[in-house]
Design a protein around this motif. Structure first.
Motif, mmCIF file in Angstrom:
data_model
loop_
_atom_site.group_PDB
_atom_site.id
_atom_site.type_symbol
_atom_site.label_atom_id
_atom_site.label_comp_id
_atom_site.label_asym_id
_atom_site.label_seq_id
_atom_site.Cartn_x
_atom_site.Cartn_y
_atom_site.Cartn_z
ATOM 1 N N ALA A 40 0.850 -1.190 0.000
ATOM 2 C CA ALA A 40 0.000 0.000 0.000
ATOM 3 C C ALA A 40 0.887 1.241 0.000
ATOM 4 N N LYS A 43 3.713 2.215 2.678
ATOM 5 C CA LYS A 43 3.949 1.055 3.542
ATOM 6 C C LYS A 43 4.916 0.085 2.880
ATOM 7 N N SER A 63 -4.188 -11.412 8.553
ATOM 8 C CA SER A 63 -5.122 -10.379 8.100
ATOM 9 C C SER A 63 -6.040 -10.852 6.980
ATOM 10 N N LYS A 87 -11.984 -5.697 2.135
ATOM 11 C CA LYS A 87 -12.081 -4.543 3.014
ATOM 12 C C LYS A 87 -11.258 -3.393 2.415
ATOM 13 N N PRO A 88 -11.570 -2.166 2.774
ATOM 14 C CA PRO A 88 -10.770 -1.044 2.263
ATOM 15 C C PRO A 88 -9.278 -1.192 2.579
ATOM 16 N N GLU A 89 -8.959 -1.792 3.713
ATOM 17 C CA GLU A 89 -7.549 -1.968 4.074
ATOM 18 C C GLU A 89 -6.834 -3.019 3.230
ATOM 19 N N ASP A 90 -7.566 -3.729 2.370
ATOM 20 C CA ASP A 90 -6.939 -4.642 1.423
ATOM 21 C C ASP A 90 -6.431 -3.913 0.178
ATOM 22 N N SER A 91 -6.746 -2.648 0.047
ATOM 23 C CA SER A 91 -6.321 -1.882 -1.119
ATOM 24 C C SER A 91 -4.795 -1.800 -1.162
ATOM 25 N N SER A 122 -15.174 1.946 0.329
ATOM 26 C CA SER A 122 -16.038 1.726 1.509
ATOM 27 C C SER A 122 -17.460 2.141 1.232
#
Length: 122
Positions: A40, A43, A63, A87-91, A122
């Motif tokens: 990401a 990161k 995760s 989930k948005p955090e998988d982007s 989302s």
């Protein structure tokens, strides 16, 4: 050396699904472990899942456990990552990689694809 090309990324709503593919070329593909990683913005690249050379052993990051499934089709020289309940955090940009051992360590994989973008809204 193994050449890898990912496909299947895109934009999906939270809760949706995508299937990533990684097409490999090279005679030795069947002897390599394959991994999926993601990165990401801002990161470090992180481990997602691996499958061993036979396809009989898989392992997932906490995760994604229970939501993602890695598999390989040795006849088609292709590795897949089925991603459900996104989930948005998988982007992230998702990369496949080939290595001699099945491990979570990024440094152990010697050949990498160019990546495919996955965006979860989302």
């Amino acid at each position: 050396q193994v050449q890898l090309v990912e496909s299947g990324g895109g934009l999906v709503q939270a809760g949706g699904s995508l299937r990533l593919s990684c097409a490999a070329s090279g005679r030795t593909f069947s002897s390599y472990a394959m991994g999926w990683f993601r990165q990401a913005p801002g990161k470090e690249r992180e481990f997602v899942a691996f499958v061993d050379w036979s396809g009989g052993s898989t392992y997932y990051a906490d995760s994604v456990k229970g939501r993602f499934t890695i598999s390989r089709d040795r006849a088609k020289n292709t590795v897949y990552l089925q991603m459900n309940s996104l989930k948005p955090e998988d982007s992230a940009v998702y990369y496949c990689a080939a290595g001699l051992i099945a491990t979570t360590m990024t440094s152990a994989y010697k050949d990498w694809g160019q990546g495919t973008q996955v965006t979860v809204s989302s």
